[in-house]
Structures are given as C-alpha cells and as structure tokens.
Design an enzyme around this catalytic site. Structure first.
Site, PDB file in Angstrom:
ATOM      1  N   SER A 127       0.833  -1.206   0.000  1.00  0.00           N
ATOM      2  CA  SER A 127       0.000   0.000   0.000  1.00  0.00           C
ATOM      3  C   SER A 127       0.865   1.252   0.000  1.00  0.00           C
ATOM      4  O   SER A 127       1.982   1.259   0.537  1.00  0.00           O
ATOM      5  CB  SER A 127      -0.864  -0.039   1.264  1.00  0.00           C
ATOM      6  OG  SER A 127      -1.450   1.210   1.482  1.00  0.00           O
ATOM      7  N   TYR A 152      -1.904  -1.535  11.024  1.00  0.00           N
ATOM      8  CA  TYR A 152      -2.162  -2.003   9.652  1.00  0.00           C
ATOM      9  C   TYR A 152      -1.015  -1.585   8.731  1.00  0.00           C
ATOM     10  O   TYR A 152      -0.436  -2.408   8.020  1.00  0.00           O
ATOM     11  CB  TYR A 152      -3.493  -1.440   9.121  1.00  0.00           C
ATOM     12  CG  TYR A 152      -3.638  -1.652   7.628  1.00  0.00           C
ATOM     13  CD1 TYR A 152      -3.888  -2.914   7.105  1.00  0.00           C
ATOM     14  CD2 TYR A 152      -3.480  -0.588   6.724  1.00  0.00           C
ATOM     15  CE1 TYR A 152      -3.989  -3.118   5.733  1.00  0.00           C
ATOM     16  CE2 TYR A 152      -3.577  -0.783   5.355  1.00  0.00           C
ATOM     17  CZ  TYR A 152      -3.832  -2.046   4.862  1.00  0.00           C
ATOM     18  OH  TYR A 152      -3.914  -2.249   3.500  1.00  0.00           O
ATOM     19  N   LYS A 156       2.176  -3.786   6.476  1.00  0.00           N
ATOM     20  CA  LYS A 156       2.590  -3.704   5.068  1.00  0.00           C
ATOM     21  C   LYS A 156       4.097  -3.461   4.975  1.00  0.00           C
ATOM     22  O   LYS A 156       4.785  -4.049   4.145  1.00  0.00           O
ATOM     23  CB  LYS A 156       1.813  -2.605   4.337  1.00  0.00           C
ATOM     24  CG  LYS A 156       0.318  -2.897   4.209  1.00  0.00           C
ATOM     25  CD  LYS A 156       0.046  -4.182   3.430  1.00  0.00           C
ATOM     26  CE  LYS A 156      -1.403  -4.567   3.412  1.00  0.00           C
ATOM     27  NZ  LYS A 156      -1.677  -5.911   2.893  1.00  0.00           N
TER      28      LYS A 156
END
Ligand SMILES: NC(=O)c1ccc[n+]([C@@H]2O[C@H](COP(=O)([O-])OP(=O)(O)OC[C@H]3O[C@@H](n4cnc5c(N)ncnc54)[C@H](O)[C@@H]3O)[C@@H](O)[C@H]2O)c1
Length: 343
Positions: A127, A152, A156
């Site tokens: 992302s 979160y 990544k």
C-alpha cells in the site's frame, strides 16, 4: 498447459477482479478465502462474468497445517497472488495482535512453502500507506518509508521486509510488492464490486452509500489543508486497472527476465484528486446530488498522496486507463445493484 495461480483473498474486492482478469488471460485459478470479509456469492459473480468457476478452498491462512495441506493437494500451483489480509486502519489500532497475526503469519506460512520449491512467483498486496506523508509529490518507489501510523500500515512495511529478506536467500523465489494507491470502482458487469462491512472507511463507498440513502450525509474531514481547495488529495485508481496490473506483474515474474528477484511498483493513475473534486466528479458522472458537510480534520489523515507511475509504465508496460468519472460511475452502478438485492 495452463498455469495455475493461487489467489488468496480471491473473493474480496481487489482479489475477485484479479481472478476475473487472470481467467480472461487463460490462467487457471484456485482461490483461498476464509470469508471473513467477503461472501461466497462472489464466486457466482466471477463465474457469471467469465463462465469459469474457479476452484475454491475455504481455508483460514492462519492455520499453518491447512496451508501445508493445501500446497500438498495443489502441487501444480506456480504463482501466488496474496491479497488476504485485514485492512481496517481503525480496527488495527484497537486490535493490533489480530492484524499482526492475520497479515504476517499468513504471509510467512506461504513464503515458507514457496521458498522450498524449485521456482516460485509471488505477488504481495502492499500500500502507498508505507510512504506516509511523502516529502515530495508525486511519490516514486525510492521515497523513504515513513514510520507507520497504524498497526495495519506497519504490517505492510514489515510484510515487504519479510519478502525482501526471503528473496535475498532464496533465488528460486521471485516476488513483487505492489503498492496500491486508492482502489475504487467495480466491474462494469456489476457482478462483483466492493462490499464494505459496517461503516465504510474509504471515501467512495461512503459517497455511494450516502447517494443511495443508506447514510444521511457525507462528512468531509477538513477543508483547511494546504491544497487548492483545502481538502485532502489522493490517487484514485479503478480496480479494473489494478486487476490488470497484477496479471502483467505475474507475467513479468514468469518470464524470468527481471534484473532482481524482488521488486516494488506503485500502482496509481499518477494524478491526485481532492475530496471535493471526487464529489464533483461523482455528481457529474451519475447525475446524483450528494449531501455533504465539512467537519473537523480526522486524526491520521495525510494531506496529499499520488503516485509517480513511471516505473510500472516502463518496466511492466502498464498504465491506468480508466478515468475517475468512469470509476465512480461503476461504483454507483454497483451500489444500486447491492441496494436492490438488500431491499
Ligand atoms: N482496498 C484498499 O483500499 C487497499 C489499499 C491498499 C492495499 N490493500 C490491500 O489489498 C489487499 C486486498 O484488499 P481488498 O480491498 O480486496 O480487501 P478485502 O477485505 O475485500 O479482501 C481480503 C480478502 O481476504 C480474506 N481473508 C482475510 N484474512 C484471511 C485469512 N486469514 N485467510 C483466508 N482469507 C482471508 C477476506 O475474507 C477477504 O475476502 C489487502 O491485503 C489490503 O491490505 C487494499
């Protein structure tokens, strides 16, 4: 013989569109999904579009034994696209261990298996969140990785590191991390699309749900950012373009002509749009008037992010083709269909 590709999270938003794109390019697909954020009906949607029902295994990828059994059963899989993850930023702050387990243990179990194979191809859903508020725009792949603003986002960053380190010692493994900007839209057939559970965290599902009457008003978080109209800027990419990029990235890995066995690409349109521009585009392309109000800034939002896409354009020979209007129109058609079904 057709190549068989494992798509984890293949019943989710981006995964389902990618399954369609893969099938349409002649790949055989097997999906793993535990339905934690998707519906089994998506399988029928995919089948309606391509006339091919992909193989499906309802497996929770946190179950290492089940992952190993899967690879024993499907020893002809020669590529993996790994979408399965939890993706709600707010939830990740409240429940970090769920995110670290679901987004990292699943990745590790798959890589442990692939690293033992003679050759394996792997694509990871990363992302643009890894860049945080970048120092300069547009953002290219060499921009520094900023301290993650949520568990979160951290999964990544750590996920990318895990893949990079693994590729270093396993030359048999070829991998690409794809850093998505802001995926929106739906398949033009309206057979598949985004199905947010609960209150959407992203702008476009919030817009379509407001326009259909599920929500009273759209909140625009802040109009005092240093941008042309004061609202935040993002790079909205049609999920159809994103799906296609996965196919070309996989083909690139399979052709085996990459300089390195690990690489990273931005996937965006290269253009930034403000929240007010998105609202305007929605109203223009659908003819629907949208009720919105300006409220305070939301914590954690960065001012602006949009991609420098030169690397994907030149190395993958891919570029986003759909406009913002088209993407919003497809999202609206999809919302109307979902609403009719729920009625
Ligand atoms: N949608 C976005 O805005 C966006 C942006 C950047 C990156 N990403 C990443 O792209 C990937 C796909 O995103 P999406 O929007 O399609 O999400 P999604 O929630 O629609 O799809 C993820 C799918 O994975 C499945 N899944 C989750 N945990 C699983 C597990 N342990 N075992 C098996 N299946 C599991 C879910 O049921 C769901 O079908 C994710 O990794 C996400 O972090 C998404």
């Amino acid at each position: 013989m057709k190549s068989k590709i494992l798509v984890t999270g293949g019943l989710g938003f981006i995964g389902s569109h990618t399954v369609v794109a893969l099938q349409q390019q002649g790949f055989e697909v097997v999906i793993i999904d535990n339905l934690s954020n998707s519906s089994i009906d998506v399988l029928a949607g995919i089948t309606k579009i391509t006339q091919i029902t992909p193989e499906f295994e309802n497996i929770d990828l946190r179950n290492k034994e089940a992952v190993n059994e899967f690879f024993e059963k499907y020893d002809d899989v020669n590529g993996v696209i790994h979408f399965a993850a939890s993706k709600a930023v707010g939830e990740s702050v409240e429940n970090p261990l769920l995110y670290y387990e679901n987004n990292l243990s699943t990745l590790i179990y798959i890589l442990q298996h692939l690293s033992k194979k003679d050759s394996a191809n792997f694509i990871f859903s990363s992302s643009c969140t890894v860049y945080g508020q970048a120092d300069s725009l547009p953002i290219n792949e060499n921009a520094p990785i900023k301290k993650a603003m949520s568990p979160y986002g951290n999964t990544k960053q750590i996920g990318e590191e895990i893949i990079k380190d693994t590729c270093k010692v396993h030359p048999n493994l070829s991998a690409i991390s794809l850093r998505y900007f802001n995926p929106i839209g739906a398949h033009p057939s309206t057979e598949i699309g985004e199905l947010p559970i609960g209150t959407p965290q992203n702008l476009v599902p919030f817009i379509t749900q407001t326009a259909i009457g599920k929500r009273e008003q759209l909140s625009v978080f802040g109009n005092d950012y240093p941008t042309s109209d004061g609202t935040c800027i993002r790079d909205y990419i049609h999920v159809m373009d994103l799906a296609k990029a996965h196919v070309v990235a996989l083909q690139k890995l399979m052709n085996g002509n990459s300089e390195s066995n690990y690489d990273v690409f931005n996937l965006g349109t290269g253009k930034g749009n403000s929240v007010l521009e998105v609202i305007e585009s929605f109203q223009r392309s659908t003819g629907k008037k949208l009720a919105y109000k300006i409220v305070d800034r939301r914590e954690g939002d960065i001012t602006a992010a949009y991609a420098d896409t030169h690397k994907a354009n030149s190395v993958l020979n891919w570029r986003a083709e759909h406009s913002l209007d088209e993407a919003l129109e497809s999202a609206w058609k999809w919302e109307k269909k979902v609403f009719k079904k729920e009625d």
